[in-house]
Motif scaffolding. Structure first.
Motif, PDB file in Angstrom:
ATOM      1  N   PHE A   1      -6.314  -9.816   5.077  1.00 59.44           N
ATOM      2  CA  PHE A   1      -7.281 -10.852   5.403  1.00 59.44           C
ATOM      3  C   PHE A   1      -7.939 -11.324   4.115  1.00 59.44           C
ATOM      4  CE2 PHE A   1      -7.084  -8.300   9.319  1.00 59.44           C
ATOM      5  CZ  PHE A   1      -6.795  -9.304  10.225  1.00 59.44           C
ATOM      6  N   GLN A   2      -7.752 -12.587   3.766  1.00 61.40           N
ATOM      7  CA  GLN A   2      -8.400 -13.128   2.587  1.00 61.40           C
ATOM      8  C   GLN A   2      -8.672 -14.611   2.794  1.00 61.40           C
ATOM      9  OE1 GLN A   2      -6.132 -13.339  -1.093  1.00 61.40           O
ATOM     10  NE2 GLN A   2      -4.178 -13.317   0.014  1.00 61.40           N
ATOM     11  N   ASP A   3      -9.736 -15.075   2.176  1.00 56.74           N
ATOM     12  CA  ASP A   3     -10.084 -16.490   2.232  1.00 56.74           C
ATOM     13  C   ASP A   3      -9.366 -17.229   1.112  1.00 56.74           C
ATOM     14  OD1 ASP A   3     -11.856 -16.268   4.403  1.00 56.74           O
ATOM     15  OD2 ASP A   3     -13.469 -15.603   3.080  1.00 56.74           O
TER      16      ASP A   3
ATOM     17  N   ILE B   1      -0.182 -12.260  12.644  1.00 57.33           N
ATOM     18  CA  ILE B   1      -0.628 -11.291  11.649  1.00 57.33           C
ATOM     19  C   ILE B   1       0.246 -10.044  11.694  1.00 57.33           C
ATOM     20  CG2 ILE B   1      -2.315 -10.274  13.240  1.00 57.33           C
ATOM     21  CD1 ILE B   1      -2.805 -10.708   9.461  1.00 57.33           C
TER      22      ILE B   1
ATOM     23  N   ILE C   1      -5.318 -16.780   9.713  1.00 59.29           N
ATOM     24  CA  ILE C   1      -5.132 -15.358   9.454  1.00 59.29           C
ATOM     25  C   ILE C   1      -4.856 -14.548  10.712  1.00 59.29           C
ATOM     26  CG2 ILE C   1      -6.473 -15.341   7.330  1.00 59.29           C
ATOM     27  CD1 ILE C   1      -8.872 -14.390   8.897  1.00 59.29           C
ATOM     28  N   TRP C   2      -5.191 -15.086  11.895  1.00 58.52           N
ATOM     29  CA  TRP C   2      -4.895 -14.350  13.124  1.00 58.52           C
ATOM     30  C   TRP C   2      -3.563 -14.769  13.737  1.00 58.52           C
ATOM     31  CZ3 TRP C   2      -7.032 -10.001  14.167  1.00 58.52           C
ATOM     32  CH2 TRP C   2      -8.343  -9.734  13.736  1.00 58.52           C
TER      33      TRP C   2
ATOM     34  N   GLU D   1      -1.353 -18.856   2.135  1.00 57.98           N
ATOM     35  CA  GLU D   1      -2.125 -17.619   2.175  1.00 57.98           C
ATOM     36  C   GLU D   1      -3.569 -17.928   2.558  1.00 57.98           C
ATOM     37  OE1 GLU D   1      -1.271 -14.336   1.727  1.00 57.98           O
ATOM     38  OE2 GLU D   1       0.797 -15.048   1.771  1.00 57.98           O
ATOM     39  N   GLY D   2      -4.095 -17.175   3.513  1.00 54.03           N
ATOM     40  CA  GLY D   2      -5.466 -17.373   3.958  1.00 54.03           C
ATOM     41  C   GLY D   2      -5.609 -18.313   5.131  1.00 54.03           C
TER      42      GLY D   2
ATOM     43  N   ASP E   1       0.335  -7.884   5.723  1.00 48.16           N
ATOM     44  CA  ASP E   1      -0.608  -8.967   5.477  1.00 48.16           C
ATOM     45  C   ASP E   1      -1.970  -8.422   5.080  1.00 48.16           C
ATOM     46  OD1 ASP E   1       1.257 -10.893   6.022  1.00 48.16           O
ATOM     47  OD2 ASP E   1       0.717 -11.091   8.125  1.00 48.16           O
TER      48      ASP E   1
END
Length: 235
Positions: free
Chosen positions: A155-157, A148, A144-145, A140-141, A153
């Motif tokens: 968008f998370q760091d 997608i 991210i592109w 996860e993270g 999904d």
């Protein structure tokens, strides 16, 4: 040709020239623990009382293969069948990858159709028993592109630099709770989660916290870099 599967270190088309002509993946059924009480209406549902999550039974994956025409001459059928069968049968669950489906199933072979079917129609049917969840291959993270999906999904760091204190939110979009591996470059960091503080050591910290499904709010204290690693499990 729909593609091929990869199982027990073999690729069904690259190694044996079996192409997929049909595939069926059943959904796992939830394990229901329903208790009726004498002289009362309805039932009590204890299905998720132990872990807070719904648990699921295994699922079946049925794959129909057809031997490529140029490999289908009669004198080779017998040898191909037994080599293919021996390669697929295992004594434990192993990773199963299907070409066009993201993620890994954990499965083992339940049954393989007879040699007679291969001799007559150049086909083999393989039925797998699989664990209920499919694990995505990326953390996860990460990336991210890449691939997608804007419907499922987010968008998370998963990597943060901390100086003093930092409030973050992690989103677990899987079907059940998960336990991330928390990696730090400092031995003087901690996490506050659900009003409890967890001390971290430098390096890998496994089994420290369990992320609920959905949004999870955390406070990171200390100075250094921290990474949260987990892979989503889906049906």
């Amino acid at each position: 040709m729909l593609g091929q599967i990869e199982f027990n270190n073999i690729k069904t088309y690259d190694d044996f020239k079996f192409k997929i002509v049909n595939i069926s993946i059943s959904d796992p059924e939830p394990n229901l623990i329903l208790i009726s009480v004498p002289y009362s209406n309805g039932v009590y549902d204890f299905s998720s009382i132990a872990t807070g999550d719904i648990t699921y039974n295994t699922r079946e994956i049925t794959v129909e293969f057809e031997l490529d025409e140029y490999e289908a001459y009669q004198e080779k059928i017998n040898a191909v069948y037994y080599a293919f069968k021996n390669a697929l049968y295992t004594n434990e669950f192993k990773s199963l990858k299907i070409d066009w489906i993201e993620g890994i199933f954990i499965a083992r072979v339940k049954s393989i159709s007879s040699l007679e079917l291969l001799e007559e129609d150049r086909k083999i049917e393989v039925i797998f028993i699989a664990q209920p969840f499919r694990q995505l291959e990326h953390y996860e993270g990460d990336g991210i592109w890449d691939n997608i999906n804007f419907e499922t999904d987010i968008f998370q760091d998963n990597t943060y630099d901390v100086e003093g204190s930092l409030d973050i939110s992690l989103y677990n979009l899987g079907i059940k709770k998960c336990t991330p591996d928390i990696i730090t470059n400092s031995s003087e960091m901690s996490i506050i989660y659900k009003n409890k503080e967890y001390l971290l050591q430098g390096g890998s910290n496994k089994n420290k916290i369990i992320l609920d499904r959905g949004k999870n709010d955390l406070t990171i204290k200390g100075t250094g870099n921290i990474v949260f690693l987990w892979k989503r499990e889906v049906i």
